[in-house]
Design a protein around this motif. Sequence first.
Motif, PDB file in Angstrom:
ATOM      1  N   LYS A   1       0.826  -1.205   0.000  1.00  0.00           N
ATOM      2  CA  LYS A   1       0.000   0.000   0.000  1.00  0.00           C
ATOM      3  C   LYS A   1       0.866   1.262   0.000  1.00  0.00           C
ATOM      4  CE  LYS A   1      -3.946   0.209   0.114  1.00  0.00           C
ATOM      5  NZ  LYS A   1      -4.904   0.392  -1.004  1.00  0.00           N
ATOM      6  N   LEU A   2       1.957   1.257   0.756  1.00  0.00           N
ATOM      7  CA  LEU A   2       2.840   2.419   0.766  1.00  0.00           C
ATOM      8  C   LEU A   2       3.432   2.659  -0.618  1.00  0.00           C
ATOM      9  CD1 LEU A   2       4.344   4.693   2.348  1.00  0.00           C
ATOM     10  CD2 LEU A   2       6.231   3.063   2.545  1.00  0.00           C
ATOM     11  N   VAL A   3       3.917   1.614  -1.246  1.00  0.00           N
ATOM     12  CA  VAL A   3       4.519   1.768  -2.571  1.00  0.00           C
ATOM     13  C   VAL A   3       3.455   2.218  -3.579  1.00  0.00           C
ATOM     14  CG1 VAL A   3       5.745   0.605  -4.454  1.00  0.00           C
ATOM     15  CG2 VAL A   3       6.378   0.154  -2.065  1.00  0.00           C
ATOM     16  N   GLU A   4       2.269   1.666  -3.466  1.00  0.00           N
ATOM     17  CA  GLU A   4       1.167   2.091  -4.334  1.00  0.00           C
ATOM     18  C   GLU A   4       0.906   3.589  -4.174  1.00  0.00           C
ATOM     19  OE1 GLU A   4      -2.787  -0.291  -5.187  1.00  0.00           O
ATOM     20  OE2 GLU A   4      -2.972   0.808  -3.297  1.00  0.00           O
ATOM     21  N   LYS A   5       0.883   4.063  -2.941  1.00  0.00           N
ATOM     22  CA  LYS A   5       0.647   5.486  -2.692  1.00  0.00           C
ATOM     23  C   LYS A   5       1.826   6.352  -3.163  1.00  0.00           C
ATOM     24  CE  LYS A   5      -2.634   5.033   1.123  1.00  0.00           C
ATOM     25  NZ  LYS A   5      -3.735   5.709   0.417  1.00  0.00           N
ATOM     26  N   MET A   6       3.030   5.807  -3.039  1.00  0.00           N
ATOM     27  CA  MET A   6       4.207   6.524  -3.552  1.00  0.00           C
ATOM     28  C   MET A   6       4.104   6.695  -5.065  1.00  0.00           C
ATOM     29  SD  MET A   6       7.279   4.676  -1.407  1.00  0.00           S
ATOM     30  CE  MET A   6       8.586   5.387  -2.421  1.00  0.00           C
ATOM     31  N   MET A   7       3.683   5.630  -5.721  1.00  0.00           N
ATOM     32  CA  MET A   7       3.544   5.689  -7.181  1.00  0.00           C
ATOM     33  C   MET A   7       2.465   6.688  -7.583  1.00  0.00           C
ATOM     34  SD  MET A   7       4.023   1.637  -8.046  1.00  0.00           S
ATOM     35  CE  MET A   7       3.820   1.794  -9.825  1.00  0.00           C
ATOM     36  N   GLU A   8       1.355   6.695  -6.843  1.00  0.00           N
ATOM     37  CA  GLU A   8       0.289   7.673  -7.126  1.00  0.00           C
ATOM     38  C   GLU A   8       0.801   9.084  -6.930  1.00  0.00           C
ATOM     39  OE1 GLU A   8      -2.978   6.614  -4.580  1.00  0.00           O
ATOM     40  OE2 GLU A   8      -3.333   4.731  -5.630  1.00  0.00           O
ATOM     41  N   ALA A   9       1.525   9.304  -5.824  1.00  0.00           N
ATOM     42  CA  ALA A   9       2.057  10.634  -5.534  1.00  0.00           C
ATOM     43  C   ALA A   9       3.063  11.095  -6.588  1.00  0.00           C
ATOM     44  CB  ALA A   9       2.696  10.648  -4.156  1.00  0.00           C
ATOM     45  N   ALA A  10       3.771  10.111  -7.148  1.00  0.00           N
ATOM     46  CA  ALA A  10       4.760  10.443  -8.181  1.00  0.00           C
ATOM     47  C   ALA A  10       4.134  10.515  -9.566  1.00  0.00           C
ATOM     48  CB  ALA A  10       5.878   9.393  -8.161  1.00  0.00           C
ATOM     49  N   GLY A  11       2.823  10.237  -9.660  1.00  0.00           N
ATOM     50  CA  GLY A  11       2.144  10.284 -10.943  1.00  0.00           C
ATOM     51  C   GLY A  11       2.461   9.100 -11.822  1.00  0.00           C
ATOM     52  N   LYS A  12       2.841   7.977 -11.202  1.00  0.00           N
ATOM     53  CA  LYS A  12       3.246   6.798 -11.966  1.00  0.00           C
ATOM     54  C   LYS A  12       2.175   5.712 -11.995  1.00  0.00           C
ATOM     55  CE  LYS A  12       7.512   8.315 -12.387  1.00  0.00           C
ATOM     56  NZ  LYS A  12       8.037   8.809 -13.609  1.00  0.00           N
ATOM     57  N   ALA A  13       1.114   5.861 -11.225  1.00  0.00           N
ATOM     58  CA  ALA A  13       0.101   4.792 -11.142  1.00  0.00           C
ATOM     59  C   ALA A  13      -0.874   4.884 -12.286  1.00  0.00           C
ATOM     60  CB  ALA A  13      -0.621   4.854  -9.809  1.00  0.00           C
TER      61      ALA A  13
END
Length: 149
Positions: A137-149
């Motif tokens: 979940k943390l990595v998923e949120k990191m990706m969203e925050a970075a605009g990568k999801a």
Amino acid sequence: MKTFLTKTENNPPRGLDKMTAALEPEVWKEIDCLTCANCCKTMTPTYTTADIKRISAHFNQTPQEFKDQWLIYEKRDKDWQNKKQPCQFLNLKDNKCSIYEIRPLDCSGFPHLPKKKMTDYIHVHKQNIEYCPATYKLVEKMMEAAGKA
């Protein structure tokens, strides 16, 4: 996710540590470790000398008696680890730890999300995304925050 983490490790964005510190509380709003306990079921902590002294005292054992009963010495890594999995201290009916208050330092820190220098722990997170929903979940949120999801 592993590719994202590798890229982040090799070229960390400015403010990475602040971003992950802000995301971590959001993760714990969504994740309940007692519904999973996969870490206790599939992994083993490493026991420090202090852990062994503290936990053996709880069982009225000497550190050597505790090691003989519960642990093996992993020669390659030079670590004391559980003899078996799932962890002998895990109650499989409710996923609670029977020694929670005195558990090993490795357990109390798992999954190591709030580390101050995120890049020093990315290699750990790459492994843990397969086992731990909080890490995932943390990595998923990191990706969203970075605009990568």
